[in-house]
Write an enzyme that holds these catalytic residues in place. Sequence first.
Site, short mmCIF file in Angstrom:
data_model
loop_
_atom_site.label_atom_id
_atom_site.label_comp_id
_atom_site.label_asym_id
_atom_site.label_seq_id
_atom_site.Cartn_x
_atom_site.Cartn_y
_atom_site.Cartn_z
N HIS A 41 -16.54 -4.15 -21.85
CA HIS A 41 -17.14 -5.45 -21.53
C HIS A 41 -16.12 -6.46 -21.05
CE1 HIS A 41 -21.33 -4.98 -22.80
NE2 HIS A 41 -20.91 -4.30 -23.84
N LYS A 94 -20.36 -0.68 -16.05
CA LYS A 94 -20.65 -2.10 -16.28
C LYS A 94 -20.14 -2.91 -15.08
CE LYS A 94 -21.41 -1.75 -21.18
NZ LYS A 94 -20.77 -0.98 -22.25
N SER A 105 -19.71 -7.18 -27.92
CA SER A 105 -20.87 -7.37 -27.06
C SER A 105 -21.93 -8.31 -27.64
CB SER A 105 -21.50 -6.02 -26.73
OG SER A 105 -22.03 -5.45 -27.91
C1 LIG Z 1 -21.01 0.34 -22.94
C2 LIG Z 1 -19.87 0.67 -23.79
C3 LIG Z 1 -19.43 1.99 -23.93
C4 LIG Z 1 -20.16 3.15 -23.31
O1 LIG Z 1 -19.90 3.21 -21.95
P1 LIG Z 1 -20.64 4.34 -21.08
O2 LIG Z 1 -19.75 4.56 -19.94
O3 LIG Z 1 -21.98 3.78 -20.72
O4 LIG Z 1 -20.76 5.54 -21.96
C5 LIG Z 1 -18.31 2.23 -24.69
N1 LIG Z 1 -17.65 1.23 -25.32
C6 LIG Z 1 -18.06 -0.05 -25.23
C7 LIG Z 1 -17.30 -1.12 -25.93
C8 LIG Z 1 -19.19 -0.36 -24.48
O5 LIG Z 1 -19.59 -1.62 -24.41
#
Ligand SMILES: *Cc1c(COP(=O)(O)O)cnc(C)c1O
Length: 400
Positions: A211, A242, A183
């Site tokens: 992501h 996301k 990220s």
């Molecule tokens: C955002 C993210 C998470 C967490 O996801 P949620 O559903 O908001 O708990 C887990 N792993 C990665 C790589 C992320 O970017």
Amino acid sequence: MYGTLKDYLTGELAQIQAAGLYKKERIITTPQRADICVGAGNPVLNFCANNYLGLSDNPRLIKAAQQTLETHGYGMSSVRFICGTQDIHKQLEDTVSDYFQTEDTILYAACFDANGGLFEPLFSEEDAIISDTLNHASIIDGVRLSKAKRYRYANADMDDLERCLKEASSQRFRIIATDGVFSMDGNVAPMNRICDLAEQYDALVMVDESHSAGVVGPTGHGVAEQFNCYGRIDIFTGTLGKAFGGAMGGFTTGRKEIIDILRQRSRPYLFSNSLAPSIVGASLEMFGILKESDELHTKLMNNVHYFRDRMLAAGFDIKPTQSAICAVMLYDAQLSQDFAARMQEEGIYVTGFYYPVVPKGQARIRVQLSAGHEREHLDKAIAAFVKIGKEFKCIPETNQ
Ligand SMILES: *Cc1c(COP(=O)(O)O)cnc(C)c1O
């Protein structure tokens, strides 16, 4: 007792403040989307949401959520295995399996839970988990909860991964765990090479698509599509928070027996509430939208290329991105904060990151592109970058 804890916490908070690391939350008064209002009604363009496909305020998803409220109620008031599974939960699990071309899927309240509940049921002292150093906090925590031996390799460094695989060769089971897209830099894990090494050294492969799903790959189906690794990745985890609509919810998808065991033993699944019906219904609609056409993904990628090309032409130093994350490198921590603050004055909402979130001397502004951005949004953001870049002498006066 609280008096002493209070004094201790006050001191800790003061230290966080003094280090400039205190996280303040800006209050958004509109739905999440490209143009939002922050605080006392100031309109800004949002370039720091994970709303990659622009679905967070999609009318079809809102309608599907409303309809599911009518047909399936508000909440489940139960975990899945007692009385918390509806027909639509099973439909969504099948739909996720279909999307990732896997055998079975298990839903969680969040991807944090999917990762938190993944390793402990599968691996013990005899096993090895080999993890990329830049993996998400939830993978790190999930690994910590298992008793397996831990190995860490430098970000996307295949020589270092091979070293770990050799060191772990006497363990019973080995699994390589990686984010699909990292990220902070927006780089993609080299899944083809990871799968090659996994086969060579007899290891399993797990990838977190949070992501990358909806974003990378010719039609946005994630890293397996990007690297043509279908059938070679044992476990995918991902989020519905996301690209996939942005509400909440997570999943693990992959080999049938693995998913089966997780249903029996994964603690965040067994001891936490079922995903709310409205989110499940809207998620089904969301996968329907993605199946109908590739339009949103194509628009996202066009936006990424447009933004990146113009920023490079203006003289900015951009990390080579393969995702919807564009890291505009400034290197200096204070500059990254001042730059982001000036951008907000210009109506562009971006975040500056610096140590310890990124390595020392690697401060940057992270821009997240979305299919929700229109050309004029991108042009406004680029114009603000150029104006402020000149103010801070990050780019030559003469450019654009
Ligand atoms: C955002 C993210 C998470 C967490 O996801 P949620 O559903 O908001 O708990 C887990 N792993 C990665 C790589 C992320 O970017």
